[in-house]
Design an enzyme around this catalytic site. Structure first.
Site, PDB file in Angstrom:
ATOM      1  N   LYS A  21       0.829  -1.219   0.000  1.00 36.54           N
ATOM      2  CA  LYS A  21       0.000   0.000   0.000  1.00 36.54           C
ATOM      3  C   LYS A  21       0.857   1.261   0.000  1.00 36.54           C
ATOM      4  O   LYS A  21       0.678   2.150  -0.834  1.00 36.54           O
ATOM      5  CB  LYS A  21      -0.932   0.015   1.238  1.00 36.54           C
ATOM      6  N   THR A  22       1.786   1.289   0.967  1.00 38.56           N
ATOM      7  CA  THR A  22       2.598   2.502   1.113  1.00 38.56           C
ATOM      8  C   THR A  22       3.495   2.704  -0.113  1.00 38.56           C
ATOM      9  O   THR A  22       3.622   3.822  -0.614  1.00 38.56           O
ATOM     10  CB  THR A  22       3.424   2.407   2.411  1.00 38.56           C
TER      11      THR A  22
HETATM   12  N1  LIG Z   1       8.761  -6.896  -5.606  1.00 39.41           N
HETATM   13  C1  LIG Z   1       7.971  -5.924  -5.191  1.00 39.41           C
HETATM   14  N2  LIG Z   1       7.975  -5.587  -3.901  1.00 39.41           N
HETATM   15  C2  LIG Z   1       7.151  -4.589  -3.485  1.00 39.41           C
HETATM   16  C3  LIG Z   1       6.292  -3.940  -4.388  1.00 39.41           C
HETATM   17  N3  LIG Z   1       5.572  -3.040  -3.672  1.00 39.41           N
HETATM   18  C4  LIG Z   1       5.974  -3.120  -2.392  1.00 39.41           C
HETATM   19  N4  LIG Z   1       6.917  -4.051  -2.278  1.00 39.41           N
HETATM   20  C5  LIG Z   1       7.630  -4.411  -1.033  1.00 39.41           C
HETATM   21  O1  LIG Z   1       6.698  -4.956  -0.108  1.00 39.41           O
HETATM   22  C6  LIG Z   1       7.029  -4.554   1.213  1.00 39.41           C
HETATM   23  C7  LIG Z   1       5.811  -3.920   1.854  1.00 39.41           C
HETATM   24  O2  LIG Z   1       5.479  -2.770   1.173  1.00 39.41           O
HETATM   25  P1  LIG Z   1       4.643  -1.647   1.861  1.00 39.41           P
HETATM   26  O3  LIG Z   1       4.318  -0.659   0.816  1.00 39.41           O
HETATM   27  O4  LIG Z   1       5.331  -1.135   3.075  1.00 39.41           O
HETATM   28  O5  LIG Z   1       3.361  -2.461   2.290  1.00 39.41           O
HETATM   29  P2  LIG Z   1       2.156  -1.999   3.182  1.00 39.41           P
HETATM   30  O6  LIG Z   1       2.340  -2.618   4.512  1.00 39.41           O
HETATM   31  O7  LIG Z   1       0.943  -2.542   2.496  1.00 39.41           O
HETATM   32  O8  LIG Z   1       2.152  -0.520   3.216  1.00 39.41           O
HETATM   33  C8  LIG Z   1       8.205  -3.615   1.083  1.00 39.41           C
HETATM   34  O9  LIG Z   1       9.369  -4.259   1.385  1.00 39.41           O
HETATM   35  C9  LIG Z   1       8.184  -3.194  -0.359  1.00 39.41           C
HETATM   36  O10 LIG Z   1       9.433  -2.870  -0.865  1.00 39.41           O
HETATM   37  C10 LIG Z   1       6.323  -4.333  -5.756  1.00 39.41           C
HETATM   38  O11 LIG Z   1       5.614  -3.809  -6.617  1.00 39.41           O
HETATM   39  N5  LIG Z   1       7.192  -5.327  -6.110  1.00 39.41           N
HETATM   40 MG   LIG Z   2       2.080   0.719   4.815  1.00 42.06          MG
END
Ligand SMILES: Nc1nc2c(ncn2[C@@H]2O[C@H](COP(=O)(O)OP(=O)(O)O)[C@@H](O)[C@H]2O)c(=O)[nH]1
Ligand SMILES: [Mg+2]
Length: 658
Positions: A21-22
């Site tokens: 998400k982030t």
């Molecule tokens: N391979 C890959 N990793 C991703 C992608 N988007 C996010 N991530 C990874 O997934 C993890 C969680 O992402 P984050 O945005 O913090 O998730 P949130 O908890 O939903 O906000 C991080 O380590 C990111 O780098 C993507 O499009 N491809």
């Molecule tokens: Mg997040």
């Protein structure tokens, strides 16, 4: 390019922790919403994050990035409470997970039904896995709030799908109606507060209801501390004015920093009344266990959280998938809300989908009546309130207020309607004779007013019965017989309507039933006639009331009632000094005086006395009577004709209203 009249919208993220998400918000907006060092270090969102999204053809969209952690669902609800659109993220390599389900369920409970699904991290999976995740996601969406939403595979690593996602979001934003109110009082549920050196306290939130301008007064609820908007910002840009539907930072003047905290509400002063009881429309999730009749829950409303008890109305308990009406009692501090506000109820144990979210719905009544939950009238009112139509809202509240009626201020706080809207609704209801308004602006249902009128008529009939000789009763005493909750202005309105309908007569002497014919008991009738006969016989030299009573062998205390009765019938006239004359004798004299004075301009008192031909004891009161009637005018020792038109005292009807 968008016009400024298009509604502003706020988009929120949703989805399981670590589902990108982030990262996706950063890719779309350029803003890193994980601001805290701890968030950076641990790579998870703890607080709500905020960003601005510019898409072609739509006004700037405010973005709220929510944490996905199971323990932070309350934060997710606080963020989602202010949003119009959702961006649900499902990681292609992980598929549907518990908070994917819980967040989606929360969107449904909050009425968030427009949005887009992003299948994230699609660079990390092969086509088959992507299809599997998509299939799972489609299954989850079927029948949910986001049924039919577009889904877009994206990767922030490769940038694939981002353009398509922007296009999809723009399309949804263009066609979506705001979910949160864009009318009614300006209000903002505080989601962050901090101090800025040199500027004082700043709070942020999603502004709803109406626009806010620098200088506006605001009230902090509950508690009612008053303050003023010293400065405004939206997405870091100073503004003189913020529109509803925007993320808004308010620099506040006049409110202690210590009073400001997440969960409290800033609103236009006097527009909301904090309450500890709400009647609501409730949906119990399919995945929630049966419970009831009273369930201890945590209520999440706006950005606030409160311990509460919830109980169904019109049924015994909650069952999975149950929908109906319920009453919520807060166990502690009240909350400021308006009908239409959405909320979520969470329990204290995990449910079938892995979260603790039990139910949610919509506030229908912020000032519920003290009726029992089993009262069918309550259910009936709630069905009407659930239609959320301003006219029905007002009718239910005015009708419920009964003979007490409801003030405009209270109606505004209970309905949340903008003043112009409320006035229009009230005017229409008055026009259709569903309600009436008192001189002080209280609204009463016509049926309640009719009940007051019926009581007044009954009281008046009783008065006539108890005191048949008294033709008029004091309005104050009459209104005193009404129930305590009837206000003086409502009683006055009822009397006015009765008089207008011709049911009662109101004059300077008091109130009487119009159809009241003094059907006197035989003994009284006989006494009345004897008094009349004696006065007719006495002509211009009547005995004093006391002597009259003695002569006729009547009770001295009763004689005035008999005389007043004859006066109302126009058969006797009362002159100053408690002298009562036969009306015919006075009429003859009146004509003689008029004839005399129309020949000469004036008459001196000695001549006047001679003309009257009665002793001084009668003559002076008669002269004064004619003065009072307006026939003559005294000028020292002379009397002159006042000239027509003159009115005879006995027929003078006061126009004075009560
Ligand atoms: N391979 C890959 N990793 C991703 C992608 N988007 C996010 N991530 C990874 O997934 C993890 C969680 O992402 P984050 O945005 O913090 O998730 P949130 O908890 O939903 O906000 C991080 O380590 C990111 O780098 C993507 O499009 N491809
Ligand atoms: Mg997040």
């Amino acid at each position: 390019v968008s016009s400024s009249t298009e509604p502003r919208l706020i988009l929120g993220t949703a989805g399981h922790i670590d589902h990108g998400k982030t990262a996706l918000v950063r890719a779309l907006t350029g803003s890193d919403t994980d601001r805290l060092p701890e968030e950076k270090a641990r790579g998870i969102s703890i607080e709500l994050g905020f960003a601005a999204l510019d898409l072609p053809g739509v006004p700037r969209i405010g973005v709220i990035d929510v944490p996905g952690h199971e323990r932070l669902v309350r934060s997710m609800v606080a963020g989602a409470s202010g949003i119009d659109l959702v961006l649900l993220c499902v990681a292609a390599d992980d598929g549907v997970m518990p908070q994917t389900r819980e967040h989606l369920a929360i969107c449904g409970l909050l009425g968030v039904e427009r949005g887009v699904v992003a299948l994230t991290k699609c660079d990390a999976v092969d086509a088959e896995t992507l299809e599997l995740a998509r299939h799972e996601m489609r299954e989850l969406l079927a029948g949910s709030a986001l049924d039919g939403a577009a889904d877009v595979p994206v990767s922030v690593r490769t940038g694939s799908g981002l353009a398509a996602l922007r296009t999809c979001l723009a399309e949804v934003a263009r066609s979506a109606q705001p979910r949160t109110p864009r009318s009614g009082p300006a209000r903002l549920a505080i989601d962050r507060c901090f101090a800025v050196r040199g500027a004082g306290s700043v709070v942020t939130g999603s502004l709803i209801g109406a626009a806010l301008t620098v200088g506006d007064a605001l009230e902090l609820l509950p508690g009612r501390e008053r303050g003023r908007v010293r400065g405004l910002q939206s997405h870091g840009v100073p503004a003189r004015r913020c529109e509803p539907g925007t993320r808004c930072a308010i620099n506040l003047q006049g409110i202690e920093r210590s009073a400001l905290e997440r969960g409290r509400v800033l609103a236009a002063p006097g527009a909301l009344e904090p309450s500890a009881v709400f009647d609501v429309r409730l949906a119990w999730l399919e995945t929630s266990p049966a419970a009831g009749p009273v369930v201890a829950v945590s209520l999440l409303l706006g950005t606030a959280e409160r311990r509460a008890r919830v109980a169904p109305i019109g049924s015994a308990s909650f069952a999975p998938g149950w929908c109906g009406f319920a009453r919520i009692h807060l166990t502690a501090e009240p909350l400021a809300a308006l009908p239409g506000d959405r909320f979520v109820l969470r329990g204290f144990a995990r449910t079938a989908h892995g979260g603790a979210t039990l139910a949610g719905g919509e506030i229908l009544d912020v000032a519920p009546p003290r009726r029992r939950r089993s009262d069918p009238g309550l259910l009936c009112d709630l069905e009407r309130l659930a239609r959320r139509d301003p006219r029905g809202d007002v009718v239910v509240r005015v009708t419920r207020s009964g003979m007490a009626g409801e003030s405009r201020a209270l109606l505004r706080r209970q309905t949340g309607l903008a003043p112009e809207m409320l006035e229009a609704v009230l005017a229409a209801l008055v026009r259709d004779a569903e309600i009436a308004q008192t001189a002080r602006g209280r609204s009463l249902a016509t049926s309640s007013l009719a009940a007051i009128e019926a009581r007044l008529l009954a009281a008046l009939a009783g008065d006539h019965r108890d005191d048949p000789l008294c033709g008029r009763f004091a309005p104050a005493a009459l209104c005193g017989s009404l129930p305590d909750n009837v206000r003086p202005d409502a009683a006055a309105l009822a009397l006015e309507r009765l008089a207008r309908r011709g049911a009662i007569v109101v004059d300077a002497e008091g109130v009487a039933l119009a159809r009241h014919r003094t059907a006197l008991p035989a003994a009284l009738r006989e006494a009345v006639e004897r008094v009349a006969a004696r006065l007719a016989q006495a002509g211009l030299e009547p005995p004093s009331p006391r002597d009259l009573a003695t002569q006729l062998g009547l009770e001295p205390r009763a004689i005035h009632a008999l005389l007043a009765h004859l006066a109302r019938a126009g058969r006797v006239l009362r002159a100053p000094g408690d002298l009562w004359f036969d009306a015919t004798a006075v009429a003859t004299l009146r004509e003689r005086v008029r004839a005399h004075l129309s020949q000469r301009a004036q008459i001196a008192t000695p001549d006047y006395k001679k003309l009257i031909g009665a002793p001084r004891r009668s003559a002076v009161p008669l002269m004064e009577l004619f003065d009072a009637e307006g026939l003559t005018r005294r000028d020292g020792n002379l009397r002159r004709l006042r000239g027509p038109p003159h009115r005879v005292a006995a027929t003078v009807q006061s126009e004075r209203q009560l």
